[in-house]
Design an enzyme around this catalytic site. Structure first.
Site: not given
Length: 266
Positions: A91, A160
């Site tokens: 994560n 990103y």
């Protein structure tokens, strides 16, 4: 149906707060022992303590996902603390907003290191521990947290988005390798929509700062307007999906990317 994970041992990265914390709580609620890992030591210890107060078997270990040695220690700690290693949730991630014309090389490299290298190293050490002959050796499940940004052209997050697209590709290749080599490990990814965590709210502020929205409310409204279900994602939406993918209910699912984005990326 609620996924049941009694007797499973899980390592969740970036789980001191936000999505990672929510996933750790969901896994613990369904019976898993959970190792909280993060670079945020105080917050990580607090999250682990809160889970223990709720009756869960939970501990904290400091983990910089870009460091191979940290991963080796975290994987070993999972086995030592819980007697096994069945679940990895990759994560941990960072996002630095920038228009393409203003990309900073250092920021781009940092996102690549955390989001791509960190995920790759996690799968490496989970494979080594979970596969036959490994320290745990019973197979398992890996869930990589990608992003709806991997599936849409959202402005100001080019690097990103690229890193989360890489997570998608790595997930599928890792799933293929694990299957072909008989590891007994399933590897899947989740594409969360925008969530009002610290990272999500910072993105909304950054969108305003680069001139793409008049204010934060307008930035959020734009995302909601692109989402067929008409709301932002919630941490619990992602956490439930992760618990499902780790459970026996998903026993024949591997190499998949599960959008939990309200339809934004379709």
């Amino acid at each position: 149906m609620i996924a049941k994970l009694e007797g499973r041992s899980a390592l969740v990265t970036g789980s001191a707060r936000g999505i990672g914390k929510g996933i750790a709580e969901a896994l613990a609620a369904t019976g898993a022992a959970v190792l909280i890992s993060d670079v945020l030591e105080d917050a990580g210890e607090a999250t682990a303590a809160a889970l223990r107060d709720g009756g869960a078997d939970a501990y904290f270990v400091k983990l910089d996902v870009t460091q191979d040695a940290d991963w080796q220690r975290a994987a070993a700690a999972t086995v030592e603390r819980f007697g096994g290693f069945d679940i990895l949730i990759n994560n941990a991630g960072i996002e630095v907003t920038s228009l393409v014309a203003d990309i900073d090389a250092a920021d781009a490299l940092r996102m690549c290191n955390v989001n791509i290298v960190g995920t790759a190293l996690g799968m490496k050490h989970a494979f080594r521990a979970m596969r036959p002959g490994g320290a745990a050796g019973k197979g398992g499940a890996i869930v990589n947290i990608a992003s709806v940004a991997a599936t849409i052209a959202f402005p100001a997050i080019a690097v990103y988005s690229a890193t989360k697209s890489a997570v998608d590709r790595m997930t599928r290749i890792a799933a293929m390798e694990a299957g072909k080599l008989g590891y007994g490990i399933r590897v899947n990814a989740i594409y969360p929509g925008l969530i009002p965590t610290d990272m999500g709210l910072q993105l909304a502020s950054d969108i305003v700062a680069v001139g793409l929205a008049a204010d934060v409310n307008a930035a959020v409204a734009d995302v909601v307007g692109q989402t067929p279900l008409g709301r932002l994602a919630e941490v619990s939406d992602i956490a439930k999906a992760a618990a499902f993918l780790c459970s026996a209910d998903a026993a024949f699912i591997t190499g998949a990317g599960l959008p939990v984005d309200g339809g934004m990326g379709m």
